[in-house]
Write a protein that holds these residues in place. Structure first.
Motif, mmCIF file in Angstrom:
data_model
loop_
_atom_site.group_PDB
_atom_site.id
_atom_site.type_symbol
_atom_site.label_atom_id
_atom_site.label_comp_id
_atom_site.label_asym_id
_atom_site.label_seq_id
_atom_site.Cartn_x
_atom_site.Cartn_y
_atom_site.Cartn_z
ATOM 1 N N GLN A 87 0.809 -1.220 0.000
ATOM 2 C CA GLN A 87 0.000 0.000 0.000
ATOM 3 C C GLN A 87 0.847 1.277 0.000
ATOM 4 O O GLN A 87 0.457 2.282 -0.592
ATOM 5 N N PHE A 88 1.992 1.230 0.673
ATOM 6 C CA PHE A 88 2.843 2.413 0.762
ATOM 7 C C PHE A 88 3.839 2.385 -0.401
ATOM 8 O O PHE A 88 4.707 1.509 -0.458
ATOM 9 N N ARG A 89 3.731 3.345 -1.299
ATOM 10 C CA ARG A 89 4.563 3.338 -2.501
ATOM 11 C C ARG A 89 6.052 3.313 -2.160
ATOM 12 O O ARG A 89 6.540 4.133 -1.397
ATOM 13 N N GLY A 90 6.740 2.344 -2.723
ATOM 14 C CA GLY A 90 8.178 2.228 -2.513
ATOM 15 C C GLY A 90 8.597 1.631 -1.190
ATOM 16 O O GLY A 90 9.796 1.482 -0.931
ATOM 17 N N ALA A 91 7.622 1.258 -0.344
ATOM 18 C CA ALA A 91 7.962 0.756 0.989
ATOM 19 C C ALA A 91 8.767 -0.533 0.909
ATOM 20 O O ALA A 91 9.661 -0.767 1.740
ATOM 21 N N HIS A 92 8.477 -1.374 -0.081
ATOM 22 C CA HIS A 92 9.189 -2.660 -0.183
ATOM 23 C C HIS A 92 10.673 -2.469 -0.474
ATOM 24 O O HIS A 92 11.475 -3.351 -0.207
ATOM 25 N N LEU A 93 11.049 -1.281 -0.978
ATOM 26 C CA LEU A 93 12.449 -1.006 -1.275
ATOM 27 C C LEU A 93 13.194 -0.403 -0.081
ATOM 28 O O LEU A 93 14.400 -0.175 -0.164
ATOM 29 N N GLU A 94 12.471 -0.156 1.010
ATOM 30 C CA GLU A 94 13.122 0.337 2.227
ATOM 31 C C GLU A 94 13.895 -0.790 2.930
ATOM 32 O O GLU A 94 14.736 -0.528 3.784
ATOM 33 N N VAL A 95 13.587 -2.038 2.589
ATOM 34 C CA VAL A 95 14.294 -3.182 3.160
ATOM 35 C C VAL A 95 15.327 -3.653 2.142
ATOM 36 O O VAL A 95 15.006 -3.906 0.981
ATOM 37 N N ASP A 96 16.579 -3.759 2.576
ATOM 38 C CA ASP A 96 17.663 -4.136 1.659
ATOM 39 C C ASP A 96 17.706 -5.631 1.381
ATOM 40 O O ASP A 96 18.043 -6.046 0.268
ATOM 41 N N GLN A 97 17.418 -6.446 2.399
ATOM 42 C CA GLN A 97 17.411 -7.896 2.222
ATOM 43 C C GLN A 97 16.221 -8.505 2.956
ATOM 44 O O GLN A 97 15.957 -8.165 4.112
ATOM 45 N N TYR A 98 15.531 -9.384 2.268
ATOM 46 C CA TYR A 98 14.487 -10.202 2.877
ATOM 47 C C TYR A 98 15.060 -11.608 3.017
ATOM 48 O O TYR A 98 15.305 -12.284 2.016
#
Length: 239
Positions: A87-98
């Motif tokens: 839902q939050f645009r670009g939020a998934h890119l705030e995490v460097d590694q999953y």
């Protein structure tokens, strides 16, 4: 570096990854536990900030503000967490590694694949999704055929045989004692000497305590070296 540890399956070794590998090797990085049911790395004496997955605005603020963080996502909170990321645009890119830990059981391998598919579906790039093979006895290719084949065919995650945490009973002993491996190895006490002083006919509870702590030290050095290797592998993959 911000690293999230997650899997739809439970009991895959997230506490091992967060508490024994990441926390001591990422000094100063806060541990954020997104958990509403089970204990997290705080069970090992690590300072943890707890928040529920449906409180994503608070989580998002932390992700934006922090340069380094360890995010421990409980299985019961993954869907809320990933929904917030979407839902939050670009939020998934705030995490460097999953980091997606997996153990050999077939059901867990299937849920691991489902976790990776969910991450990929919200736009997480392949080079940010890393499988961490846990409780390995022989090798990831032999023990994790479902996950290994999926990673090779779909190309949506990184599966490196170097990211393999070897089977070691020290982690169970540490969990029973509420200790991190790093804290146990820093302990200067000579438990072998204490066992000899106490004698086999001494207090049984104290004998068991000393024996457990001596065993942890005896097994812990090789476990710590293995975690060093896995952490170095993850760092290489991120370069």
């Amino acid at each position: 570096m911000k690293r999230a540890v997650l899997n739809l399956a439970g009991t895959v070794g997230k506490t091992t990854i967060v508490g024994h590998m990441l926390a001591p090797r990422m000094p100063g990085a806060p541990v954020l536990a997104i958990e509403s049911i089970n204990a997290a790395a705080d069970s090992l004496g690590i300072e943890v900030e707890k928040v529920k997955g449906d409180q994503f605005r608070r989580i998002f603020a932390d992700l934006v503000a922090l340069d380094d963080a360890i995010i421990d996502i409980g299985a019961s909170n993954i869907e809320d967490f990933l929904s917030g990321l979407a839902q939050f645009r670009g939020a998934h890119l705030e995490v460097d590694q999953y980091l997606v830990p997996v153990i050999p059981e077939n059901k867990v391998q299937a849920e691991t694949i489902a976790t990776i598919k969910m991450l990929s579906s919200i736009g997480v790039p392949r080079d940010r999704i890393h499988i961490v093979f846990n409780r390995v006895r022989t090798g990831p290719q032999d023990e994790f055929p479902q996950v290994w084949a999926f990673a090779a065919a779909e190309r949506t995650c990184i599966a490196d045989p170097g990211a393999a945490v070897l089977e070691n009973e020290v982690f169970d002993l540490l969990g029973q004692r509420g200790l991190t491996l790093a804290a146990a190895l820093r302990d200067p006490t000579d438990y072998r000497a204490r066992l000899r002083e106490l004698g086999r006919n001494g207090d049984p509870a104290l004998w068991q305590e000393y024996m457990d702590l001596h065993t942890i030290k005896a097994l812990g050095t090789s476990a710590d070296a293995n975690l060093d290797e896995v952490f170095a592998c993850l760092n290489r993959e991120n370069e």
